[in-house]
Each structure stands twice: as C-alpha cells, then as structure tokens.
Design a protein around this motif. Sequence first.
Motif, PDB file in Angstrom:
ATOM      1  N   SER A 100      -4.718  10.675   8.171  1.00 25.63           N
ATOM      2  CA  SER A 100      -3.576  10.212   7.390  1.00 25.63           C
ATOM      3  C   SER A 100      -3.992  10.072   5.928  1.00 25.63           C
ATOM      4  O   SER A 100      -5.171   9.969   5.600  1.00 25.63           O
ATOM      5  CB  SER A 100      -3.066   8.881   7.932  1.00 25.63           C
ATOM      6  N   PHE A 101      -2.973  10.064   5.063  1.00 28.81           N
ATOM      7  CA  PHE A 101      -3.201   9.897   3.634  1.00 28.81           C
ATOM      8  C   PHE A 101      -1.924   9.364   3.009  1.00 28.81           C
ATOM      9  O   PHE A 101      -0.869   9.339   3.650  1.00 28.81           O
ATOM     10  CB  PHE A 101      -3.634  11.215   2.976  1.00 28.81           C
ATOM     11  N   GLN A 102      -2.017   8.918   1.761  1.00 24.65           N
ATOM     12  CA  GLN A 102      -0.860   8.365   1.076  1.00 24.65           C
ATOM     13  C   GLN A 102       0.200   9.445   0.929  1.00 24.65           C
ATOM     14  O   GLN A 102      -0.097  10.569   0.528  1.00 24.65           O
ATOM     15  CB  GLN A 102      -1.258   7.823  -0.293  1.00 24.65           C
ATOM     16  N   ASP A 103       1.426   9.084   1.281  1.00 26.26           N
ATOM     17  CA  ASP A 103       2.498  10.068   1.313  1.00 26.26           C
ATOM     18  C   ASP A 103       3.194  10.149  -0.036  1.00 26.26           C
ATOM     19  O   ASP A 103       4.021   9.316  -0.391  1.00 26.26           O
ATOM     20  CB  ASP A 103       3.501   9.700   2.406  1.00 26.26           C
ATOM     21  N   ASN A 104       2.842  11.181  -0.791  1.00 27.43           N
ATOM     22  CA  ASN A 104       3.587  11.534  -1.990  1.00 27.43           C
ATOM     23  C   ASN A 104       3.553  13.054  -2.112  1.00 27.43           C
ATOM     24  O   ASN A 104       2.803  13.730  -1.393  1.00 27.43           O
ATOM     25  CB  ASN A 104       3.045  10.826  -3.247  1.00 27.43           C
ATOM     26  N   LEU A 105       4.364  13.589  -2.978  1.00 21.11           N
ATOM     27  CA  LEU A 105       4.525  15.034  -3.061  1.00 21.11           C
ATOM     28  C   LEU A 105       3.209  15.744  -3.347  1.00 21.11           C
ATOM     29  O   LEU A 105       2.859  16.724  -2.686  1.00 21.11           O
ATOM     30  CB  LEU A 105       5.568  15.377  -4.127  1.00 21.11           C
ATOM     31  N   HIS A 106       2.447  15.243  -4.286  1.00 25.47           N
ATOM     32  CA  HIS A 106       1.192  15.894  -4.672  1.00 25.47           C
ATOM     33  C   HIS A 106       0.210  15.921  -3.503  1.00 25.47           C
ATOM     34  O   HIS A 106      -0.359  16.973  -3.186  1.00 25.47           O
ATOM     35  CB  HIS A 106       0.573  15.180  -5.885  1.00 25.47           C
ATOM     36  N   ASN A 107      -0.001  14.770  -2.855  1.00 22.82           N
ATOM     37  CA  ASN A 107      -0.971  14.700  -1.765  1.00 22.82           C
ATOM     38  C   ASN A 107      -0.548  15.554  -0.578  1.00 22.82           C
ATOM     39  O   ASN A 107      -1.374  16.213   0.059  1.00 22.82           O
ATOM     40  CB  ASN A 107      -1.171  13.255  -1.305  1.00 22.82           C
ATOM     41  N   MET A 110       0.820  -1.199   0.000  1.00 23.42           N
ATOM     42  CA  MET A 110       0.000   0.000   0.000  1.00 23.42           C
ATOM     43  C   MET A 110       0.858   1.255   0.000  1.00 23.42           C
ATOM     44  O   MET A 110       0.446   2.283  -0.467  1.00 23.42           O
ATOM     45  CB  MET A 110      -0.917  -0.031   1.216  1.00 23.42           C
ATOM     46  N   GLY A 111       2.078   1.181   0.527  1.00 29.46           N
ATOM     47  CA  GLY A 111       2.969   2.336   0.500  1.00 29.46           C
ATOM     48  C   GLY A 111       2.957   3.098   1.807  1.00 29.46           C
ATOM     49  O   GLY A 111       2.205   2.797   2.727  1.00 29.46           O
ATOM     50  N   LYS A 112       3.810   4.100   1.867  1.00 31.21           N
ATOM     51  CA  LYS A 112       3.910   4.913   3.075  1.00 31.21           C
ATOM     52  C   LYS A 112       2.689   5.806   3.234  1.00 31.21           C
ATOM     53  O   LYS A 112       2.089   6.235   2.257  1.00 31.21           O
ATOM     54  CB  LYS A 112       5.147   5.801   2.997  1.00 31.21           C
ATOM     55  N   ARG A 113       2.374   6.086   4.498  1.00 31.46           N
ATOM     56  CA  ARG A 113       1.264   6.978   4.787  1.00 31.46           C
ATOM     57  C   ARG A 113       1.796   8.133   5.635  1.00 31.46           C
ATOM     58  O   ARG A 113       2.691   7.965   6.454  1.00 31.46           O
ATOM     59  CB  ARG A 113       0.146   6.256   5.503  1.00 31.46           C
ATOM     60  N   TYR A 114       1.242   9.299   5.420  1.00 37.05           N
ATOM     61  CA  TYR A 114       1.600  10.496   6.187  1.00 37.05           C
ATOM     62  C   TYR A 114       0.469  10.779   7.158  1.00 37.05           C
ATOM     63  O   TYR A 114      -0.700  10.773   6.785  1.00 37.05           O
ATOM     64  CB  TYR A 114       1.798  11.680   5.236  1.00 37.05           C
TER      65      TYR A 114
END
Length: 156
Positions: free
Chosen positions: A13-20, A1-5
């Motif tokens: 929390s939400f998926q951690d990528n630059l856009h989000n 699922m990937g890293k979450r911020y």
Amino acid sequence: MGKRYFCDYCDRSFQDNLHNRKKHLNGVQHLRAKRAWYDLFRDAAAILQEEQSKKPCRKFLQTGQCDFGPNCRFSHMTEQDLEKLSAQVRADVPLGTIEDWLEKRAKRLSAAQNNRYWWLGSVFYPLGWPPVQELPPSLQPPPPGGWLLPPDLRWG
C-alpha cells in the motif's frame, strides 16, 4: 494520514494521490506482478505456442538464471519442459463427439438443478424459499405472456 491505496498484485500500500498511483501503476515491479498474476490463468496450449515460437535463452540454459527474468524475449524452457507441456496439452484435448459432450452436460445440469433448485414453470427457485405467493414482487416470476406495458409509456 490520509487515504491509502492497496495494490492486490504487489501486495503493498501507499498514499493515494494521482502522482503516487500513476508512478506505481507504470512501475516495473507492478507490471511484472500483474503479468505473473495473469500468467497463472493462461491456457497450457497458449503457453506452449508462445514458448515454441521463442528461441532458447543461452544464458538461462548455461547458468540457470537470466537477468531479464520472465520478461526475457527468449524461452527459459528446456526440451524436456516443452515435451511435458506438449503432453499436458494433448491430455487436455477432450476425445469424443459433440453429442457425447452435450449428453454429459445435460446430465450434469439436471443433477445440479435437482440438488439445489426446484422448478416452477420456466423459473428455478432455490430450495428453502417460501411459496411463490409469499415472495416479494421482485422475486416472483413474470406472467406467461410477459409484463403488459401501457401504450403511453415513455422511457427517458
């Protein structure tokens, strides 16, 4: 699922990528939550000064609600609220001289140091520590003149 911020201000929390992350950090909900968090720690005098400089919000005074909420540029405080805040600010002002304050502070510090630390020269050690001779070098106090540096020592 990937890293979450996880955002501590918004408690979500939400998926951690630059856009989000950019989208969230610039979002209205996050900015309001962040401002509300820092407002909890503001000084009463600063709040009073800010509220006195604003005009009263007519909609809030008439209906008890404002569409803009805490971001409204008008004050949501009644005269009674401002008077209570003013009384709180007056009560927070310490009375006395600087000498009284320094004397109380010295007593407080000496009491705190006597309870938790023992004194060795110019260094305080917590109670329960082993004798100074048994401490590792990183916890031992520096010699009286300080550490001697070799003349050919170069940093960097």
